[in-house]
Motif scaffolding. Structure first.
Motif, PDB file in Angstrom:
ATOM      1  N   THR A 202       1.147  -1.328   0.192  1.00  0.00           N
ATOM      2  CA  THR A 202      -0.178   0.631   0.219  1.00  0.00           C
ATOM      3  C   THR A 202       0.766   1.216  -0.274  1.00  0.00           C
ATOM      4  OG1 THR A 202       0.198   0.070   2.590  1.00  0.00           O
ATOM      5  CG2 THR A 202      -1.839  -0.604   1.059  1.00  0.00           C
ATOM      6  N   VAL A 203       2.078   0.825   0.002  1.00  0.00           N
ATOM      7  CA  VAL A 203       2.914   2.313   0.704  1.00  0.00           C
ATOM      8  C   VAL A 203       3.316   3.449  -1.290  1.00  0.00           C
ATOM      9  CG1 VAL A 203       4.616   1.494   1.629  1.00  0.00           C
ATOM     10  CG2 VAL A 203       5.271   0.643  -0.813  1.00  0.00           C
ATOM     11  N   PRO A 204       3.612   3.827  -1.591  1.00  0.00           N
ATOM     12  CA  PRO A 204       3.329   4.738  -2.903  1.00  0.00           C
ATOM     13  C   PRO A 204       4.156   4.062  -3.641  1.00  0.00           C
ATOM     14  CG  PRO A 204       4.074   6.791  -1.318  1.00  0.00           C
ATOM     15  CD  PRO A 204       2.865   5.079  -0.242  1.00  0.00           C
ATOM     16  N   TRP A 205       4.056   4.049  -5.084  1.00  0.00           N
ATOM     17  CA  TRP A 205       4.632   3.474  -6.141  1.00  0.00           C
ATOM     18  C   TRP A 205       4.547   3.929  -7.563  1.00  0.00           C
ATOM     19  CZ3 TRP A 205       5.477  -2.698  -5.014  1.00  0.00           C
ATOM     20  CH2 TRP A 205       6.361  -3.288  -6.279  1.00  0.00           C
ATOM     21  N   VAL A 206       5.659   4.215  -8.107  1.00  0.00           N
ATOM     22  CA  VAL A 206       6.272   4.673  -9.273  1.00  0.00           C
ATOM     23  C   VAL A 206       6.659   4.039 -10.114  1.00  0.00           C
ATOM     24  CG1 VAL A 206       7.783   6.023  -8.375  1.00  0.00           C
ATOM     25  CG2 VAL A 206       6.488   6.557 -10.558  1.00  0.00           C
ATOM     26  N   SER A 207       6.561   3.602 -11.354  1.00  0.00           N
ATOM     27  CA  SER A 207       6.988   2.692 -12.240  1.00  0.00           C
ATOM     28  C   SER A 207       7.872   3.589 -13.854  1.00  0.00           C
ATOM     29  CB  SER A 207       6.442   1.375 -12.957  1.00  0.00           C
ATOM     30  OG  SER A 207       6.076   0.872 -12.026  1.00  0.00           O
ATOM     31  N   VAL A 208       8.801   3.193 -13.037  1.00  0.00           N
ATOM     32  CA  VAL A 208       9.718   4.114 -15.197  1.00  0.00           C
ATOM     33  C   VAL A 208       9.634   2.867 -15.983  1.00  0.00           C
ATOM     34  CG1 VAL A 208      11.473   5.725 -16.288  1.00  0.00           C
ATOM     35  CG2 VAL A 208      10.800   5.698 -13.621  1.00  0.00           C
ATOM     36  N   LEU A 209       9.158   2.573 -17.120  1.00  0.00           N
ATOM     37  CA  LEU A 209       9.061   1.709 -17.997  1.00  0.00           C
ATOM     38  C   LEU A 209       9.950   1.322 -19.381  1.00  0.00           C
ATOM     39  CD1 LEU A 209       5.138   1.458 -18.988  1.00  0.00           C
ATOM     40  CD2 LEU A 209       6.501   0.445 -16.821  1.00  0.00           C
ATOM     41  N   VAL A 210      11.457   1.198 -18.658  1.00  0.00           N
ATOM     42  CA  VAL A 210      12.418   1.497 -20.071  1.00  0.00           C
ATOM     43  C   VAL A 210      12.634   1.170 -20.356  1.00  0.00           C
ATOM     44  CG1 VAL A 210      15.117   1.414 -19.578  1.00  0.00           C
ATOM     45  CG2 VAL A 210      13.346   1.816 -16.993  1.00  0.00           C
ATOM     46  N   ARG A 211      11.678  -0.029 -20.957  1.00  0.00           N
ATOM     47  CA  ARG A 211      12.039  -1.028 -22.150  1.00  0.00           C
ATOM     48  C   ARG A 211      11.407  -2.150 -22.420  1.00  0.00           C
ATOM     49  NH1 ARG A 211      17.516  -3.148 -24.869  1.00  0.00           N
ATOM     50  NH2 ARG A 211      17.833  -4.900 -23.404  1.00  0.00           N
ATOM     51  N   LYS A 212      11.419  -3.444 -22.028  1.00  0.00           N
ATOM     52  CA  LYS A 212      10.393  -4.218 -22.177  1.00  0.00           C
ATOM     53  C   LYS A 212       9.207  -4.681 -21.252  1.00  0.00           C
ATOM     54  CE  LYS A 212      14.077  -7.352 -25.059  1.00  0.00           C
ATOM     55  NZ  LYS A 212      14.719  -8.181 -24.671  1.00  0.00           N
ATOM     56  N   VAL A 213       7.791  -5.022 -21.329  1.00  0.00           N
ATOM     57  CA  VAL A 213       7.124  -5.007 -20.247  1.00  0.00           C
ATOM     58  C   VAL A 213       6.135  -5.852 -21.047  1.00  0.00           C
ATOM     59  CG1 VAL A 213       5.150  -4.136 -18.694  1.00  0.00           C
ATOM     60  CG2 VAL A 213       7.125  -2.444 -19.678  1.00  0.00           C
ATOM     61  N   TYR A 214       6.329  -7.140 -20.528  1.00  0.00           N
ATOM     62  CA  TYR A 214       6.082  -8.197 -21.342  1.00  0.00           C
ATOM     63  C   TYR A 214       5.125  -9.182 -20.324  1.00  0.00           C
ATOM     64  CZ  TYR A 214       7.219  -7.227 -26.461  1.00  0.00           C
ATOM     65  OH  TYR A 214       7.442  -6.340 -27.361  1.00  0.00           O
ATOM     66  N   GLY A 215       4.759  -9.363 -20.519  1.00  0.00           N
ATOM     67  CA  GLY A 215       3.365 -11.278 -20.264  1.00  0.00           C
ATOM     68  C   GLY A 215       2.664 -11.007 -18.240  1.00  0.00           C
TER      69      GLY A 215
END
Length: 520
Positions: free
Chosen positions: A396-409
């Motif tokens: 439940t903590v604050p979360w941020v993602s940086v999609l650098v390259r592959k994001v599969y499956g």
């Protein structure tokens, strides 16, 4: 009339306690390249802050006149002190007294330290050097009976993991309960060459299993850090103690408080030109993800945990504009960043750490999916991987993602919790889908390729058509990815996010331990 005679006796007993196992055994400890427990505590804590508890506990030998003739202290030193001004509870094994074994201990001292950390809501430091268990079988003759095994204070050891930071160092041969005390922590470190950790040592293994490994092969630093039983290796004891202090610097004193912030010397608006070219255009080529992390996190603030285990996933503590964060990052140099069974366990444990102590999470994603193949299936990757994804969604903590390259499956889908604000920023190098084209094309177009006169030409034609629609900008058109950013803007955006994350955390003060359901 005063109490000076009793105070004199107190001073004498304290002096006897500080002799530990005696000059010969202290010299033997030094000859093995190890410090004594009191030297370790002095180097760990701020000068002059150690307040010992149970200093007089041990075994006294009395003469016929009832006067104390000799005294052997209990082989655990406990008390409270400060690290960088912050209060901690410390327990340290004294190997000079019966090799740290429990048959020379007074178990209430260990339980007291666990209870003090629990009730005072202060971090616990364990300096482990010995078995800490039942001792040798020689103790049977001394006691005249045996017993059903039990672990005093084990319920506190478990409870503390949900309340206060617990850190441990393996500083000598740690077997049985000693080994369990090392691993029952949020962070553990083992000293190269002079420390080992195992369920049972070489003599027991030889007798029970017919194997003849030496101590290093069985439970040395490299063995246990590669197995994931211990997080980090230390070059020497000073390095081990420094790592314990460093780890604690990112965490709050307990789960009722927010993590401690620091004054940042690194500008929040720093933009690194290197980020424009660090990701190769050839998706099959790796790059140095740790260099990306250095470019976006506060300079000099990173502290990696478990670098030898689950190597396709990087986990570290760091700061953004002085604010502590937990960092997850794919490492394309190992299995192209794919989530292995070991990396899944590593992810679960690290997310639990961050969620327990309310460390906001930054996730840098280059995820081709779960590792496939027979070895992966035998390792139970899908169950362990699913457990990791559930851990991420339960956080439940604050979360941020940086999609650098592959994001599969499925593994790629776990980069954030889609049931709440899935805050994420994509780089122009973003490449995503249910399956990578390289493997998915053959499966989807198998019949056409088998029937083709020129399968290679047909494959190239199909791949061209698919590549035409896999641009990240087409995804952005559908608002299926919210923002595509200039990679140089990553640090300023993350620093701004961290500032807001800590404003939100301030509102959660007093929430206490987390409550979770069962994971698969």
């Amino acid at each position: 009339m005063t109490w000076e005679p009793e105070l004199g006796e107190l001073r004498r007993r304290r002096e006897l306690a500080h002799r530990m196992g005696g000059e010969e055994r202290v010299a033997r400890q030094h000859a093995s390249g190890r410090l004594t427990v009191r030297e370790r505590i002095a180097r760990l804590l701020d000068d002059g802050t150690f307040h010992e508890t149970g200093e007089l506990a041990g075994a006294g030998r009395y003469g016929d006149d009832g006067e104390l003739e000799d005294f052997v202290p209990a082989n655990m030193v406990i008390g409270r002190g400060r690290i960088a001004g912050r209060r901690v509870v410390v327990q340290g094994d004294d190997f000079t007294v019966r090799g740290g074994a429990a048959d020379a201990a007074i178990h209430q001292k260990m339980v007291w330290a666990e209870r003090a950390a629990h009730d005072l809501r202060q971090p616990l430091v364990r300096l482990v050097d010995g078995t800490g268990g039942g001792g040798s079988v020689k103790s049977l003759e001394t006691m005249g009976f045996t017993y059903v095994p039990w672990v005093p204070g084990f319920e506190l050891m478990g409870a503390n993991l949900s309340r206060v930071p617990v850190v441990s160092a393996a500083l000598g041969p740690c077997a049985g309960l000693g080994a369990a005390r090392v691993v029952a922590s949020h962070f553990s470190v083992i000293v190269r060459d002079t420390a080992q950790l195992f369920v049972a040592g070489p003599p027991v293994v030889a007798a029970a299993m017919g194997e003849t490994p030496d101590k290093q092969e069985l439970g040395g630093a490299r063995t246990q850090t590669q197995a994931g039983a211990v997080d980090n290796e230390a070059a020497d004891e000073d390095d081990a103690l420094a790592q314990l202090r460093r780890f604690l610097s990112y965490l709050p004193d307990n789960v009722w408080e927010p993590p401690p912030t620091a004054v940042a010397a690194d500008p929040a608006d720093r933009r690194e030109e290197e980020l424009l070219s660090i990701v190769p255009r050839d998706a099959r080529r790796p790059y140095q993800m740790r260099r990306v992390l250095e470019a976006v996190l506060d300079v000099g603030s990173t502290f990696e945990t478990g670098p030898r285990y689950g190597r396709s996933l990087i986990t570290m503590l760091a700061r953004l504009d002085g604010r502590p964060v937990g960092v997850l990052a794919s490492d394309p140099n190992h299995y192209a960043g794919g989530l292995t069974a070991d990396a899944s366990d590593k992810l679960t444990r690290f997310v639990d750490l961050c969620d327990t102590f309310r460390l906001p999470v930054v996730n840098l994603v280059d995820q081709p999916g779960f590792l496939i193949g027979t070895a992966s299936e035998r390792a139970g990757t899908i169950r362990r991987g699913t457990r990791a994804l559930v851990a991420s969604f339960q956080a439940t903590v604050p979360w941020v993602s940086v999609l650098v390259r592959k994001v599969y499956g499925v593994a790629g889908a776990g980069h954030g919790d889609h049931s709440r604000l899935n805050l994420r920023y994509a780089w122009p190098s973003g490449d995503w889908g249910s399956l990578p084209i390289a493997g998915g094309l053959e499966a989807a177009y198998r019949r056409e390729l088998e029937a083709a006169v020129d399968p290679a030409a047909l494959r190239a034609e199909i791949e061209g058509r698919l590549n035409a629609v896999r641009s990240p900008f087409r995804t952005a058109e559908r608002f299926a990815v919210e923002e595509i950013i200039d990679p140089r803007d990553t640090r300023p955006l993350l620093c701004d996010w961290a500032a807001r994350a800590y404003e939100l955390l301030e509102h959660e003060r007093g929430d206490g331990p987390k409550a979770r359901g069962m994971r698969p």
